[in-house]
Design an enzyme around this catalytic site. Sequence first.
Site, short mmCIF file in Angstrom:
data_model
loop_
_atom_site.label_atom_id
_atom_site.label_comp_id
_atom_site.label_asym_id
_atom_site.label_seq_id
_atom_site.Cartn_x
_atom_site.Cartn_y
_atom_site.Cartn_z
N ASP A 86 119.39 13.64 106.09
CA ASP A 86 120.61 14.47 105.66
C ASP A 86 120.81 15.91 106.37
O ASP A 86 119.74 16.14 107.44
CB ASP A 86 120.38 14.62 104.09
CG ASP A 86 119.11 15.00 103.73
OD1 ASP A 86 118.03 15.40 104.73
OD2 ASP A 86 118.64 14.98 102.47
N ASN A 155 114.49 16.25 90.20
CA ASN A 155 115.57 15.29 89.40
C ASN A 155 115.71 13.93 89.93
O ASN A 155 116.44 13.30 89.40
CB ASN A 155 117.10 16.07 89.24
CG ASN A 155 117.53 16.02 90.96
OD1 ASN A 155 117.16 15.38 91.84
ND2 ASN A 155 118.91 16.67 90.92
N HIS A 157 116.19 12.76 93.03
CA HIS A 157 116.91 12.77 94.08
C HIS A 157 116.28 12.05 95.27
O HIS A 157 114.88 12.50 95.55
CB HIS A 157 117.95 13.64 94.53
CG HIS A 157 117.39 14.79 95.05
ND1 HIS A 157 117.71 16.03 94.59
CD2 HIS A 157 116.33 15.00 96.23
CE1 HIS A 157 117.08 17.06 95.42
NE2 HIS A 157 116.18 16.23 96.40
N GLU A 162 122.21 12.54 94.76
CA GLU A 162 121.85 13.22 93.46
C GLU A 162 122.04 12.17 92.05
O GLU A 162 122.68 11.21 92.33
CB GLU A 162 122.68 14.34 93.11
CG GLU A 162 122.73 15.55 94.18
CD GLU A 162 121.29 16.50 94.02
OE1 GLU A 162 120.27 15.78 93.55
OE2 GLU A 162 121.50 17.62 94.24
C1 F6R Z 1 115.19 16.19 102.47
C2 F6R Z 1 115.52 15.32 101.55
C3 F6R Z 1 115.32 15.69 100.09
C4 F6R Z 1 113.82 16.45 99.70
C5 F6R Z 1 113.45 16.68 98.56
C6 F6R Z 1 112.20 17.02 97.99
O1 F6R Z 1 115.50 16.01 103.59
O2 F6R Z 1 115.74 14.28 101.76
O3 F6R Z 1 115.59 14.56 99.21
O4 F6R Z 1 112.82 15.51 100.31
O5 F6R Z 1 114.37 17.61 97.77
O6 F6R Z 1 112.00 18.48 98.70
P1 F6R Z 1 110.65 19.17 98.90
O7 F6R Z 1 109.90 18.41 99.71
O8 F6R Z 1 111.13 20.55 99.34
O9 F6R Z 1 110.33 19.38 97.50
#
Ligand code: F6R
Length: 264
Positions: A86, A155, A157, A162
């Site tokens: 992403d 959450n 995701h 989301e």
């Molecule tokens: C980032 C992504 C998100 C993160 C998730 C966890 O490329 O795809 O899904 O993996 O938000 O983020 P952290 O590791 O910062 O807790």
Amino acid sequence: MLRLKKDFFSIADRKGWINMNVIVSKTYEEMCQKAARLIAAQLTLKPDSVLGLATGSTPIGIYQELICKYQEDRLDFSKVTTVNLDEYVGISEDNEQSYRYFMNHNLFDHVNIPKKYTYVPNGSTDRIEEECEDYEQLIEQLGGVDLQLLGIGGNGHIGFNEPCGEFPEYTHLVDLKQETIEANSRFFSSMDEVPKQAVTMGIGTIMQAKKVVLVANGVGKAKAIYDTLFGPVTPNVPASILRFHPDVTVFVDEEAFSMVAQKH
Ligand code: F6R
């Protein structure tokens, strides 16, 4: 059903539909070492692998481990291609908050991967729809993702898919949830600067990866991990769909595993 073998769990249902390996580590560092070993094995077995990569805090330690292995001549990235999950919308590649910048800084600048083989969605184009279609086509042309590394949001995701009413299939534009904007604000100097939209691979795109590695640490991920492994498979917890993927390994530290440990 949970089969306990010290720090290694295999979660399977009676019909044999679900089969996930869960590896619990005492610390974040140990978790990163183990996850990096699995990625290193992938690159050793298939040096021209297509790796799907994630940003965020969780994979940083894994990237550090991979860099160490490269520096010790135990890993070669020269034939590897990467596609990232992403990118924020409205932020250019050279902005320090962009995921392209993150990847260069945390991995690509330190290993022998040709930059032209590293792909991150372009979130700064005004042709977002075409960008999403092109990204899907690119993945297809590459022959699909061999190993997809995923973090998980509090959450549930994955990528920036989301919680919502349905599992989005392909790469698409997404409005970030308030809780995600708040979680990501730790990387920005003010809340107003945090992008409100992103381009993300879809759930269908992620599910097509041949192998999936999900990583999570810290108590803030405990509920998301519990729901992913044991809750209903629902788009309200996007990661729960991974229970239907044939080859998933989940690496967690004890804190992220704490709710599972309490309830089982
Ligand atoms: C980032 C992504 C998100 C993160 C998730 C966890 O490329 O795809 O899904 O993996 O938000 O983020 P952290 O590791 O910062 O807790």
